[in-house]
Design a protein around this motif. Structure first.
Motif, PDB file in Angstrom:
ATOM      1  N   ALA A 175      69.901  39.895   6.627  1.00  0.00           N
ATOM      2  CA  ALA A 175      69.950  39.642   8.353  1.00  0.00           C
ATOM      3  C   ALA A 175      70.304  38.449   9.103  1.00  0.00           C
ATOM      4  O   ALA A 175      70.806  38.320   9.844  1.00  0.00           O
ATOM      5  CB  ALA A 175      68.478  40.009   8.680  1.00  0.00           C
ATOM      6  N   THR A 176      69.816  37.243   8.049  1.00  0.00           N
ATOM      7  CA  THR A 176      70.079  35.740   8.708  1.00  0.00           C
ATOM      8  C   THR A 176      71.251  35.165   7.865  1.00  0.00           C
ATOM      9  O   THR A 176      71.601  34.210   8.313  1.00  0.00           O
ATOM     10  CB  THR A 176      68.780  35.094   8.647  1.00  0.00           C
ATOM     11  N   GLY A 177      71.466  35.551   6.969  1.00  0.00           N
ATOM     12  CA  GLY A 177      72.327  34.709   5.842  1.00  0.00           C
ATOM     13  C   GLY A 177      71.658  33.600   5.102  1.00  0.00           C
ATOM     14  O   GLY A 177      72.378  32.844   4.334  1.00  0.00           O
ATOM     15  N   ARG A 178      70.456  33.604   5.497  1.00  0.00           N
ATOM     16  CA  ARG A 178      69.530  32.245   4.774  1.00  0.00           C
ATOM     17  C   ARG A 178      69.403  32.464   3.323  1.00  0.00           C
ATOM     18  O   ARG A 178      69.114  33.651   2.912  1.00  0.00           O
ATOM     19  CB  ARG A 178      68.532  32.264   5.497  1.00  0.00           C
ATOM     20  N   ASP A 221      68.904  36.396   2.427  1.00  0.00           N
ATOM     21  CA  ASP A 221      68.610  37.370   3.381  1.00  0.00           C
ATOM     22  C   ASP A 221      69.733  37.989   4.142  1.00  0.00           C
ATOM     23  O   ASP A 221      70.589  37.220   4.833  1.00  0.00           O
ATOM     24  CB  ASP A 221      67.532  36.743   4.299  1.00  0.00           C
TER      25      ASP A 221
END
Length: 100
Positions: free
Chosen positions: A18-21, A16
């Motif tokens: 946006a979150t780096g997840r 992701d």
């Protein structure tokens, strides 16, 4: 949201932006990935490994799961490139021998 896909060894990671997840890792069962393409509108991808096989995979980033839809041998030499045409109806692969 927007996803980043990256191949490393025998898997493709979907992250992701946006979150780096890490959302999902799609594996090729010990087959080093040489090329992949993400469908332009569906949660699907095609990946190729050094074994010269193509794998069509359907995934759910939200659920963190994937399933192989189909696998087939595509080229006599390793696959070096894959792409979907803009509607996603067709996918093309290119082998190291120049065959498309």
């Amino acid at each position: 949201g927007a996803l980043l896909a990256a191949a490393c060894g025998d898997s493709i990671s979907l992250v992701d932006l946006a979150t780096g997840r890490l959302l999902l890792s799609v594996g090729a069962e010990g087959d080093e990935i040489t090329a992949f393409a993400i469908h332009p509108s569906l949660p699907e991808l095609v990946l190729a490994g050094s074994s010269r096989h193509l794998r069509h995979v359907r995934y759910s980033a939200a659920a963190g799961s994937s399933e192989q839809v189909r696998a087939w041998r595509a080229h006599k030499l390793p696959v070096v490139d894959l792409a979907f045409e803009r509607t996603g109806t067709l996918a093309a692969s290119a082998g190291a021998d120049g065959a498309v």
